[in-house]
Design an enzyme around this catalytic site. Sequence first.
Site, PDB file in Angstrom:
ATOM      1  N   ARG A   1      -9.822  24.388   0.422  1.00  0.00           N
ATOM      2  CA  ARG A   1     -10.507  24.297   1.714  1.00  0.00           C
ATOM      3  C   ARG A   1     -10.212  25.848   2.420  1.00  0.00           C
ATOM      4  O   ARG A   1     -11.062  26.323   3.108  1.00  0.00           O
ATOM      5  CB  ARG A   1      -9.748  23.340   2.677  1.00  0.00           C
ATOM      6  CG  ARG A   1      -9.995  21.855   1.991  1.00  0.00           C
ATOM      7  CD  ARG A   1     -11.321  21.280   2.644  1.00  0.00           C
ATOM      8  NE  ARG A   1     -11.396  21.131   3.939  1.00  0.00           N
ATOM      9  CZ  ARG A   1     -10.701  20.475   4.854  1.00  0.00           C
ATOM     10  NH1 ARG A   1     -10.157  19.384   4.246  1.00  0.00           N
ATOM     11  NH2 ARG A   1     -10.730  20.318   5.981  1.00  0.00           N
TER      12      ARG A   1
ATOM     13  N   CYS B   1      -4.804  23.576  10.706  1.00  0.00           N
ATOM     14  CA  CYS B   1      -5.337  22.629   9.556  1.00  0.00           C
ATOM     15  C   CYS B   1      -6.754  22.267   9.582  1.00  0.00           C
ATOM     16  O   CYS B   1      -7.474  23.000  10.105  1.00  0.00           O
ATOM     17  CB  CYS B   1      -4.406  21.551   9.503  1.00  0.00           C
ATOM     18  SG  CYS B   1      -4.391  20.321  10.838  1.00  0.00           S
TER      19      CYS B   1
END
Length: 278
Positions: free
Chosen positions: A175, A235
């Site tokens: 990611r 995040c």
Amino acid sequence: MDALVTTQWLADELSAPDLRILDATWFLPADERDAAAEFAAGHIPGAVHFDISAIADHASPLPTMLPSAEQFAAQVGALGVGDGDRIVLYDNSPHHTSARAWWMFRSFGIATALLDGGLVKWKAEGRTLERGAASPVPRTLTARFDPAGVRTLDQVRANLDSRAEQLVDARSTARFNGSEPDPRPSVASGHIPGSASIPQRDFFNPDNSWKHPASLRLLFEDEGIEIERPVVTTCGSGVTAAVPAFALHLLGHPAALYDGSWTEWGADPSTPKATGAA
């Protein structure tokens, strides 16, 4: 009470009248798991469920954003948590969501502890479980917002020029580098320029306990993070960013957390995005 307590310590303290235990298990939709149902199926005796989706700013278009101090105090007080209580948090989630709950309490000036190893370790040791829904007696809780541990998009954008604070991204490597698309269709791939990548799973041992402080320090140093300097964690949606923030707390160096994280940054066409390795 230490910031990280053992399963044996908690087992010995279960009957203490000032102890409050909160199960902060939370899952992403992709996990296809029901935190409330799992809580009812088996939890640490005396625990109540702390739902980070419910205890959030529902006026925000972003998920799980920090609520107001008034909302937090009312909702957590309804869970039976009051002023002067000793609070222990745990979870049974691969996202280690009790760290997010810890950060939320800290943002309102309330000290809590995490259970080392969480429900995974508690169950592995064959300790007692309780079943069914909890029926807490509401209490009065005082919450005062401390902005020192929270960062906004504008603050993180300004930091791109000043570099006053180091950025640590707790998402997976795929990611972070953009090789895996973001699960939200409206959100770009990649990371905030200048971020270091330390996936949240790297902070834990195979038994779900936190790594030794020396190992935690190496995780940061190996990615070029000087823990004595200011750090902001990030995040996908501000949940797993609390893992490196708690690790830094254990090392004696408080960190701030970008609450909107990549859900906000990646969806904003005006923000710069980077791909590839850090």
